[in-house]
Design a protein around this motif. Structure first.
Motif, short mmCIF file in Angstrom:
data_model
loop_
_atom_site.label_atom_id
_atom_site.label_comp_id
_atom_site.label_asym_id
_atom_site.label_seq_id
_atom_site.Cartn_x
_atom_site.Cartn_y
_atom_site.Cartn_z
N LYS A 1 0.83 -1.21 0.00
CA LYS A 1 0.00 0.00 0.00
C LYS A 1 0.86 1.26 0.00
O LYS A 1 0.57 2.23 -0.72
CB LYS A 1 -0.92 -0.02 1.22
CG LYS A 1 -1.87 1.17 1.30
CD LYS A 1 -2.77 1.03 2.52
CE LYS A 1 -3.72 2.23 2.63
NZ LYS A 1 -4.60 2.10 3.85
N SER B 1 1.19 4.36 -2.84
CA SER B 1 1.03 5.76 -2.48
C SER B 1 2.23 6.60 -2.95
O SER B 1 2.07 7.71 -3.43
CB SER B 1 0.86 5.89 -0.96
OG SER B 1 0.78 7.24 -0.57
N ASP C 1 1.92 7.10 -6.70
CA ASP C 1 0.89 8.10 -7.01
C ASP C 1 1.40 9.52 -6.73
O ASP C 1 1.13 10.45 -7.49
CB ASP C 1 -0.37 7.83 -6.18
CG ASP C 1 -1.11 6.57 -6.62
OD1 ASP C 1 -0.86 6.11 -7.75
OD2 ASP C 1 -1.91 6.04 -5.82
#
Length: 365
Positions: free
Chosen positions: A215, A219, A222
């Motif tokens: 995860k 992130s 992104d």
């Protein structure tokens, strides 16, 4: 070193200590005696010697082994060691030097020679202590100054936020946004310096929690996508199907990944790619299960000389026109990963570029 230098004598024959005590009586040293190597090593935290006189020929643990143990311990490797020996063969003396011995005194001991060599080694220890005191003072001052920079920086940040609310031309808005981004970089730099200082002072307390690395990597990708797109660089994530967890300080680990990806984009040419990957290594009986994280770019790569120093504080490597280099990012990464009992290494990508690899213990859930 205090006003009265402390000398630790290690010899399995008490009579030899008596000789040393008589010869050094008028020098005003504080003498301590241990009759075997294991006890001598165990006594170091309490005795805190400024110098060690070490016999070679001792049962169980000889002087060479004692010397090796002390010189490989970062807490005590700075203590000068004078080997007291009846050995005269050059190969034996070479073994003592290889073990870390700083000087020799031959048996039978000559009083003039002993006093001169002890004074010489104590002068070196005094110089070392002064340098360490100066370095500690410098680091404390730097930490204080950096900490105090936060207040004016907050004032600038608030002023910048106020400017963003004004109706100004687009060109001015762009400048204000650039100022805001620079402030954010300065805040991160200040945090990195303070974190490095706490790690070096052994005062860093990790805020450990269960971290989903899959995860987190998504992130990070992104967050850097707009920057990579503006430089025509493709960001690629290579992730496992299932989430991978570690036990770590989520905030610090994220800053490590941000530093590495930011550097990779910064030093990559247009129309290239930067890969951020996560994988679990197969179980092995000789080590815990590991998570491997890699940042792979197609930039200029790392020279053999740079590999030796690239993680050192203030090392900036090759100067590249148009690219700002702080010299703390990779040092911060190394210290942070090692504080998590992990490792970080760098290797060349083929045919060009660099591969930064992080190894951390895997946490099962």
């Amino acid at each position: 070193m205090g006003n009265q230098p402390i000398v630790l004598v290690v010899d399995d024959e008490p009579a030899n200590f008596d000789v040393v005590e008589i010869l050094l009586f008028k020098e005003g040293y504080e003498l301590h005696y241990k009759d075997n190597g294991a006890e001598a090593i165990a006594s170091l935290p309490e005795v805190k010697p400024d110098l060690i006189l070490l016999d070679v020929m001792m049962p169980e643990m000889d002087g060479i082994e004692v010397c090796q143990n002390i010189k490989t311990d970062p807490l005590y490797c700075h203590i000068p060691i004078i080997i007291v020996t009846a050995l005269s063969d050059k190969e034996d003396l070479a073994r003592c030097l290889d073990a870390g011995a700083d000087d020799f005194v031959s048996k039978p001991i000559n009083s003039t020679e002993l006093r001169a060599r002890v004074r010489s080694m104590l002068r070196i220890k005094t110089q070392y202590d002064r340098i360490q005191d100066t370095m500690r003072l410098r680091e404390e001052m730097m930490q204080t100054i950096v900490h105090d920079l936060r207040n004016p920086l907050i004032g600038i940040m608030l002023g910048c936020d106020s400017l963003k609310t004004l109706d100004v031309p687009d060109r001015s808005k762009k400048r204000i946004e650039q100022i805001s981004q620079t402030i954010a970089q300065l805040r991160l730099l200040i945090d990195d310096i303070l974190t490095i200082g706490r790690i070096e002072a052994k005062k860093l307390v990790l805020n450990l929690s269960e971290v989903d690395m899959t995860k987190m990597v998504k992130s990070v990708l992104d967050g850097f996508e707009p920057l990579a797109t503006s430089k025509q660089i493709q960001l690629i994530g290579e992730l496992p199907e299932k989430s991978v967890y570690i036990s770590g300080d989520k905030h610090l680990i994220r800053r490590v990944l941000d530093n590495l990806v930011d550097n990779a984009i910064k030093f990559s040419p247009q129309d290239s790619s930067v890969i951020l990957s996560v994988e679990t290594l197969p179980a092995h009986p000789d080590r815990p299960d590991l998570v491997k994280i890699q940042v792979i770019d197609e930039g200029m790569g790392i020279s053999p000389e740079q590999k030796q120093v690239i993680f050192e504080k203030y090392e900036v490597g090759n100067i590249v026109l148009g690219l700002s280099q702080i010299g703390l990012g990779l040092s911060f990464c190394k210290m942070t990963i090692e504080a998590h009992n992990g490792s970080i290494t760098v290797a060349n990508n083929q045919p060009k570029g660099a591969i930064f690899t992080i190894m951390l213990d895997r946490k099962y859930v």
